[in-house]
Scaffold this active site. Structure first.
Site, PDB file in Angstrom:
ATOM      1  N   GLU A 228      20.103 -31.566  -0.085  1.00  0.00           N
ATOM      2  CA  GLU A 228      20.349 -32.828  -0.761  1.00  0.00           C
ATOM      3  C   GLU A 228      21.708 -33.398  -0.328  1.00  0.00           C
ATOM      4  O   GLU A 228      22.564 -32.652   0.170  1.00  0.00           O
ATOM      5  CB  GLU A 228      20.353 -32.596  -2.282  1.00  0.00           C
ATOM      6  CG  GLU A 228      19.007 -32.126  -2.846  1.00  0.00           C
ATOM      7  CD  GLU A 228      18.018 -33.258  -3.071  1.00  0.00           C
ATOM      8  OE1 GLU A 228      17.868 -34.120  -2.188  1.00  0.00           O
ATOM      9  OE2 GLU A 228      17.382 -33.264  -4.135  1.00  0.00           O
TER      10      GLU A 228
ATOM     11  N   ASP B 185      11.084 -24.670   2.274  1.00  0.00           N
ATOM     12  CA  ASP B 185      11.626 -24.555   0.925  1.00  0.00           C
ATOM     13  C   ASP B 185      10.572 -24.146  -0.092  1.00  0.00           C
ATOM     14  O   ASP B 185       9.368 -24.123   0.207  1.00  0.00           O
ATOM     15  CB  ASP B 185      12.288 -25.878   0.503  1.00  0.00           C
ATOM     16  CG  ASP B 185      11.501 -27.106   0.956  1.00  0.00           C
ATOM     17  OD1 ASP B 185      10.293 -26.975   1.203  1.00  0.00           O
ATOM     18  OD2 ASP B 185      12.101 -28.178   1.066  1.00  0.00           O
TER      19      ASP B 185
ATOM     20  N   ASN C 256      16.341 -40.088  -0.314  1.00  0.00           N
ATOM     21  CA  ASN C 256      17.810 -40.044  -0.276  1.00  0.00           C
ATOM     22  C   ASN C 256      18.314 -39.418   1.029  1.00  0.00           C
ATOM     23  O   ASN C 256      19.480 -39.064   1.139  1.00  0.00           O
ATOM     24  CB  ASN C 256      18.347 -39.256  -1.481  1.00  0.00           C
ATOM     25  CG  ASN C 256      17.831 -37.823  -1.506  1.00  0.00           C
ATOM     26  OD1 ASN C 256      17.151 -37.387  -0.579  1.00  0.00           O
ATOM     27  ND2 ASN C 256      18.156 -37.096  -2.555  1.00  0.00           N
TER      28      ASN C 256
END
Ligand code: F6R
Length: 241
Positions: free
Chosen positions: A143, A67, A136
């Site tokens: 995400e 990324d 998370n």
């Protein structure tokens, strides 16, 4: 899935470097999928040492990173290109033209995403993909969401990721709100995956990823379906398993 629980971060880093080095020795023109962040730094340092002593050779290796921040110039000291140059590429015998990251400064983001997917395909896919794990449960910058995104895409970073990454910027306002990330498809197509996880702050994310239901709300949970994955976690990260 092969799970290694190590004493601490140092031992985790050596084990991760062992697995990557073994792959590079077996296939000198390995396509190495790489991650940024705090977790892989120790493994990169170990690979740099091994390169210095001649036990691993990067001269034919090609890399693709997971990324890059959106609209952060590559010479910004928090860009992932800058990170990779400083933590690995500038310190080993890799050819700069063999290193690849998404271009966060591309004017046409859709075509940049398609370019990155085509590049991975042209390289013949990823031989070994190194992953860290977000608090998370994110992998790359995939995400938590309602769906798993297959291809490279632009993603809006969650507040938890922005706060986690703020430690590296002057303040959280400076953290880019968007990033380009490899999708779940390329990660799952990698022939080998190495998930490295360190610290008690990651224990819940690791438990949810390995033991919880497979759900896009915990992106790392998709790794339960990978047929050749090494999870290397230090004792703190593994404490809830
Ligand atoms: C970085 C990346 C992220 C990190 C994750 C953990 O390229 O894709 O998924 O691996 O955010 O970051 P650290 O290692 O800083 O805790």
């Amino acid at each position: 899935m092969k799970l290694y629980v190590t004493r601490d971060y140092e031992e985790m880093s050596l084990k991760v470097a062992d697995i990557i080095a073994a792959q590079m020795i077996l296939k000198p023109d390995t396509v190495l999928g790489l991650a940024t962040g705090t977790t892989p730094v120790g493994a990169y340092n170990s690979l740099i040492e091994r390169n210095k002593t001649g036990s691993v050779d990067f001269s034919s290796v090609r890399t693709v990173n997971l990324d890059e921040y959106w609209e952060l110039p590559s010479d910004h000291d928090q860009s992932y290109r800058y990170f990779m140059d400083h933590h690995l590429f500038n310190n080993v015998n890799i050819l700069p033209e063999n290193t690849n990251l998404p271009n966060g400064m591309a004017s046409d983001k859709d075509s940049e995403c398609r370019r990155y997917d085509s590049l991975i395909e042209e390289l013949g896919g990823i031989d070994i993909q190194l992953l860290g794990l977000g608090h998370n449960g994110h992998i790359g910058f995939n995400e938590p969401d309602d769906v798993f995104y297959k291809g490279t895409h632009v993603v809006k970073l969650t507040e938890s990721t922005i706060q986690a990454n703020a430690r590296l910027f002057n303040n959280s306002d400076e953290v880019p709100r968007y990033a380009i990330t490899m999708g779940i498809g390329a990660i799952m197509n990698a022939r080998t995956v190495v998930l490295a996880v360190s610290g008690s702050g990651k224990a819940k994310a690791l438990r949810d990823s390995l033991k919880g239901p497979v759900s896009p709300m915990v992106p790392g949970s998709i790794l339960q379906l990978h047929s050749n994955i090494y999870v290397v976690a230090d004792a703190e990260a593994a404490s809830l398993l």
